[in-house]
Design a protein around this motif. Structure first.
Motif, PDB file in Angstrom:
ATOM      1  N   PHE A 172      57.370  59.743  20.508  1.00 49.07           N
ATOM      2  CA  PHE A 172      58.630  59.998  19.824  1.00 49.07           C
ATOM      3  C   PHE A 172      59.370  58.688  19.558  1.00 49.07           C
ATOM      4  CE2 PHE A 172      58.081  64.180  21.951  1.00 49.07           C
ATOM      5  CZ  PHE A 172      58.126  64.971  20.817  1.00 49.07           C
ATOM      6  N   PRO A 173      60.180  58.648  18.485  1.00 51.76           N
ATOM      7  CA  PRO A 173      60.950  57.439  18.182  1.00 51.76           C
ATOM      8  C   PRO A 173      61.870  57.051  19.338  1.00 51.76           C
ATOM      9  CG  PRO A 173      60.990  58.952  16.315  1.00 51.76           C
ATOM     10  CD  PRO A 173      60.366  59.692  17.465  1.00 51.76           C
ATOM     11  N   THR A 174      62.091  55.767  19.474  1.00 52.95           N
ATOM     12  CA  THR A 174      62.891  55.262  20.585  1.00 52.95           C
ATOM     13  C   THR A 174      64.306  55.837  20.594  1.00 52.95           C
ATOM     14  OG1 THR A 174      61.651  53.180  20.545  1.00 52.95           O
ATOM     15  CG2 THR A 174      63.749  53.176  21.714  1.00 52.95           C
ATOM     16  N   ASP A 175      64.929  55.956  19.403  1.00 52.49           N
ATOM     17  CA  ASP A 175      66.301  56.443  19.375  1.00 52.49           C
ATOM     18  C   ASP A 175      66.409  57.887  19.846  1.00 52.49           C
ATOM     19  OD1 ASP A 175      64.969  57.438  17.196  1.00 52.49           O
ATOM     20  OD2 ASP A 175      66.452  56.822  15.703  1.00 52.49           O
ATOM     21  N   GLN A 176      65.403  58.709  19.562  1.00 58.68           N
ATOM     22  CA  GLN A 176      65.425  60.089  20.053  1.00 58.68           C
ATOM     23  C   GLN A 176      65.229  60.150  21.561  1.00 58.68           C
ATOM     24  OE1 GLN A 176      62.494  61.872  17.119  1.00 58.68           O
ATOM     25  NE2 GLN A 176      64.057  63.469  17.090  1.00 58.68           N
ATOM     26  N   VAL A 177      64.349  59.295  22.071  1.00 61.57           N
ATOM     27  CA  VAL A 177      64.108  59.258  23.518  1.00 61.57           C
ATOM     28  C   VAL A 177      65.359  58.784  24.252  1.00 61.57           C
ATOM     29  CG1 VAL A 177      62.776  58.159  25.354  1.00 61.57           C
ATOM     30  CG2 VAL A 177      61.619  58.938  23.285  1.00 61.57           C
ATOM     31  N   ILE A 178      66.014  57.756  23.729  1.00 64.93           N
ATOM     32  CA  ILE A 178      67.241  57.266  24.357  1.00 64.93           C
ATOM     33  C   ILE A 178      68.301  58.370  24.373  1.00 64.93           C
ATOM     34  CG2 ILE A 178      69.169  55.656  24.105  1.00 64.93           C
ATOM     35  CD1 ILE A 178      67.214  53.621  23.002  1.00 64.93           C
ATOM     36  N   PHE A 179      68.413  59.095  23.265  1.00 61.56           N
ATOM     37  CA  PHE A 179      69.377  60.196  23.197  1.00 61.56           C
ATOM     38  C   PHE A 179      69.079  61.224  24.274  1.00 61.56           C
ATOM     39  CE2 PHE A 179      71.547  63.922  21.777  1.00 61.56           C
ATOM     40  CZ  PHE A 179      72.569  63.501  20.939  1.00 61.56           C
ATOM     41  N   GLU A 180      67.813  61.586  24.427  1.00 58.97           N
ATOM     42  CA  GLU A 180      67.422  62.594  25.405  1.00 58.97           C
ATOM     43  C   GLU A 180      67.698  62.120  26.830  1.00 58.97           C
ATOM     44  OE1 GLU A 180      65.624  66.526  25.152  1.00 58.97           O
ATOM     45  OE2 GLU A 180      66.236  65.069  23.648  1.00 58.97           O
ATOM     46  N   VAL A 181      67.398  60.864  27.106  1.00 59.26           N
ATOM     47  CA  VAL A 181      67.572  60.310  28.450  1.00 59.26           C
ATOM     48  C   VAL A 181      69.046  60.244  28.830  1.00 59.26           C
ATOM     49  CG1 VAL A 181      67.371  58.182  29.801  1.00 59.26           C
ATOM     50  CG2 VAL A 181      65.409  59.031  28.508  1.00 59.26           C
ATOM     51  N   LEU A 225      88.988  58.301  23.894  1.00 57.12           N
ATOM     52  CA  LEU A 225      87.610  58.675  23.579  1.00 57.12           C
ATOM     53  C   LEU A 225      87.544  59.867  22.621  1.00 57.12           C
ATOM     54  CD1 LEU A 225      85.975  58.291  27.103  1.00 57.12           C
ATOM     55  CD2 LEU A 225      85.618  56.834  25.114  1.00 57.12           C
ATOM     56  N   LEU A 226      88.415  60.864  22.837  1.00 55.29           N
ATOM     57  CA  LEU A 226      88.411  62.036  21.966  1.00 55.29           C
ATOM     58  C   LEU A 226      88.797  61.661  20.535  1.00 55.29           C
ATOM     59  CD1 LEU A 226      89.997  64.805  24.235  1.00 55.29           C
ATOM     60  CD2 LEU A 226      87.597  64.536  23.589  1.00 55.29           C
ATOM     61  N   ILE A 227      89.821  60.845  20.391  1.00 58.18           N
ATOM     62  CA  ILE A 227      90.264  60.445  19.053  1.00 58.18           C
ATOM     63  C   ILE A 227      89.218  59.550  18.392  1.00 58.18           C
ATOM     64  CG2 ILE A 227      92.006  59.136  17.784  1.00 58.18           C
ATOM     65  CD1 ILE A 227      94.052  60.052  19.876  1.00 58.18           C
ATOM     66  N   THR A 228      88.677  58.603  19.160  1.00 54.20           N
ATOM     67  CA  THR A 228      87.653  57.718  18.614  1.00 54.20           C
ATOM     68  C   THR A 228      86.426  58.500  18.161  1.00 54.20           C
ATOM     69  OG1 THR A 228      88.385  55.903  20.042  1.00 54.20           O
ATOM     70  CG2 THR A 228      86.170  55.738  19.097  1.00 54.20           C
ATOM     71  N   GLY A 229      85.974  59.440  18.997  1.00 51.14           N
ATOM     72  CA  GLY A 229      84.826  60.252  18.642  1.00 51.14           C
ATOM     73  C   GLY A 229      85.082  61.095  17.413  1.00 51.14           C
ATOM     74  N   ALA A 280      74.191  56.865  17.870  1.00 51.42           N
ATOM     75  CA  ALA A 280      74.649  55.732  18.678  1.00 51.42           C
ATOM     76  C   ALA A 280      76.008  56.022  19.295  1.00 51.42           C
ATOM     77  CB  ALA A 280      74.706  54.468  17.814  1.00 51.42           C
ATOM     78  N   LEU A 281      76.885  56.665  18.530  1.00 54.41           N
ATOM     79  CA  LEU A 281      78.192  57.058  19.068  1.00 54.41           C
ATOM     80  C   LEU A 281      78.018  58.009  20.244  1.00 54.41           C
ATOM     81  CD1 LEU A 281      81.345  57.392  18.865  1.00 54.41           C
ATOM     82  CD2 LEU A 281      80.883  59.298  17.304  1.00 54.41           C
ATOM     83  N   HIS A 282      77.098  58.967  20.110  1.00 57.75           N
ATOM     84  CA  HIS A 282      76.840  59.917  21.190  1.00 57.75           C
ATOM     85  C   HIS A 282      76.282  59.220  22.432  1.00 57.75           C
ATOM     86  CE1 HIS A 282      77.631  63.100  18.321  1.00 57.75           C
ATOM     87  NE2 HIS A 282      77.440  64.009  19.266  1.00 57.75           N
ATOM     88  N   TYR A 283      75.492  58.163  22.237  1.00 53.76           N
ATOM     89  CA  TYR A 283      74.999  57.421  23.406  1.00 53.76           C
ATOM     90  C   TYR A 283      76.175  57.032  24.300  1.00 53.76           C
ATOM     91  CZ  TYR A 283      70.701  56.499  20.656  1.00 53.76           C
ATOM     92  OH  TYR A 283      69.555  56.602  19.908  1.00 53.76           O
ATOM     93  N   PHE A 284      77.203  56.451  23.661  1.00 51.34           N
ATOM     94  CA  PHE A 284      78.353  55.952  24.418  1.00 51.34           C
ATOM     95  C   PHE A 284      79.164  57.087  25.027  1.00 51.34           C
ATOM     96  CE2 PHE A 284      82.927  54.833  24.298  1.00 51.34           C
ATOM     97  CZ  PHE A 284      82.923  53.865  25.290  1.00 51.34           C
TER      98      PHE A 284
END
Length: 456
Positions: free
Chosen positions: A385-394, A248-252, A305-309
């Motif tokens: 707020f945009p969906t992607d920002q809300v998903i990030f926050e959640v 995960l660290l290398i991929t990120g 999107a990467l941060h989501y995972f």
């Protein structure tokens, strides 16, 4: 007389039920939250000597105890030194308390398993024994405070000699950020988190080390401490956690470099060494630490999107990190690989993963995903707020990460309360759920006829 004895036995049974380890952990965190809220509402905690609104104090207390780092006010300017000290104590309790509680819960679960296993199985699995409970607590205590003090000393020296901070400010800032980093809390007394030190490796590297050591999980630290000379004796959990963490660290790291290399608002204006440092820090911090050395709101959508995972997965079990945990995802990956290969067993490093662990991993993943979906729907319903920002926050709240695109303080009260629930369940729910599943496991005296519903 018999009726009296029956009543006494019933009361004892109820008391044991209430004091069940999983309930005790959840209750302990609630008590810490409410005590912290009360202290933060005192005028002494406010920088201007006035009482903080209850929602601000409550949100901050939940975020601190759940070692998340999401804030609705600037920690460095809104709270007094006393208030900042309260916050630091809260995330110290939250991180150390959860690490200790998770470890001891694991030991209690292992006791019930050992009563049903033979001595040879105990030797092969390399699990800790209940006789080690006192040494376990002592080792957790030593690792916590030694790591925090060492990192605090490095940071204080660098802040004084490299950034010309007075000794008092350097010592306080070093201690606060060291404790916050080891506990994966993400709280900073700077409004820009660690962006002002984005090019200073002597600040970011010690913080990264503290994040990794605190978040990798105590069972792994135990194996590394006592069995480091012979990795063959490491438990399967340790091997999977180390392997998964490395991947995960290398991929990120590689993905952040790829997505942000030319972004003028993040890595685009940096030199090559600075890009490598910032990308590495972003990859480490996304694993529930919550610090940022580049502007999260300015990241590309691919990086979000990467941060989501990364935020959803989190760190190691029985540590200060949140998320569904690296071990959970590793077990699911082994299950998928086994199914693709047509194997009946999930295997790794010469060991077979039991079906009970597989069921628990699936349950944790499904319930975690359900919490994220529910939180997203609730906040989308009440905001524009945009969906992607809300998903990030959640996901940041559920994974107890603390990274934000900058909308936390602008959410309505209902949205902020939803985040507090996500932080609480994300910090307490998954580990207590896992312990409850194992401790409640029992063999049924019968089995139904087997069928195979269509899958896929």
């Amino acid at each position: 007389m018999q009726a009296h004895d029956a009543d006494g036995q019933e009361k004892t049974s109820r008391m044991k039920s209430l004091l069940h380890p999983t309930r005790a952990v959840a209750l302990g965190f609630l008590i810490a939250i409410f005590v912290g809220t009360s202290l933060l509402m005192l005028p002494l905690s406010h920088a201007e000597g006035q009482a903080a609104p209850w929602l601000v104090a409550f949100f901050t207390a939940v975020s601190a105890v759940c070692v998340t780092g999401l804030v609705v006010v600037d920690t460095g300017t809104y709270w007094s030194t006393f208030g900042q000290s309260v916050i630091m104590v809260l995330f110290q309790i939250g991180g150390f308390g959860m690490m200790t509680a998770a470890t001891l819960l694991g030991l209690m679960v292992n006791r019930s398993l050992r009563l049903r296993t033979k001595l040879i199985t105990q030797v092969e699995t390399h699990t800790l024994g209940l006789g080690d409970v006192s040494s376990v607590a002592k080792l957790v205590l030593v690792v916590t405070f030694v790591a925090e003090l060492v990192v605090a000393a490095f940071l204080a020296l660098r802040l004084h000699f490299g950034h010309d901070l007075p000794w008092t400010e350097a010592l306080w800032s070093g201690l606060f950020h060291a404790v916050s980093a080891f506990n994966n809390a993400g709280f900073s007394i700077h409004p820009d988190s660690l962006m002002r030190y984005a090019t200073d490796a002597l600040i970011l590297l010690p913080v990264m080390m503290a994040i990794v050591v605190g978040g990798i999980g105590f069972p792994v630290l135990h194996d590394l401490r006592f069995k480091v000379r012979d990795p063959r004796h490491w438990s399967l959990h340790t091997k999977l956690t180390l392997l998964g963490t490395g991947i995960l660290l290398i991929t990120g790291f590689v993905a952040v470099l790829m997505f942000e290399w030319t972004n003028p608002k993040t890595l685009g204006v940096m030199s090559m060494p600075e890009k490598l440092l910032s990308a590495a820090f972003a990859s480490v911090s996304a694993r529930t630490a919550g610090f940022n050395s580049i502007d999260i709101g300015a990241l590309t959508h691919e990086s979000w999107a990467l941060h989501y995972f990364l935020m959803f997965v989190g760190g190691g079990s029985a540590g200060t990190a949140g998320g569904v945990k690296v071990g959970t995802v590793a077990i699911l990956a082994l299950l998928v690989i086994a199914e693709i290969r047509g194997h009946s067993d999930s295997e790794a490093f010469g060991r077979r993963v039991g079906p009970s662990a597989q069921r628990q991993a699936i349950t944790v993943l499904v319930l975690g995903s359900a919490m994220v979906v529910l939180g997203t729907l609730v906040i989308l319903r009440t905001t524009d707020f945009p969906t992607d920002q809300v998903i990030f926050e959640v996901i940041s709240a559920f994974g107890t990460v603390g990274l934000s695109t900058g909308i936390t303080a602008e959410l309505p009260a209902s949205g902020q309360l939803m985040l507090t629930l996500l932080m609480y369940f994300g910090r307490v729910g998954t580990i207590t759920l896992a312990a409850s599943l194992v401790s409640g496991e029992r063999r049924m005296p019968y089995r139904y006829a087997e069928e195979h519903p269509i899958v896929g």
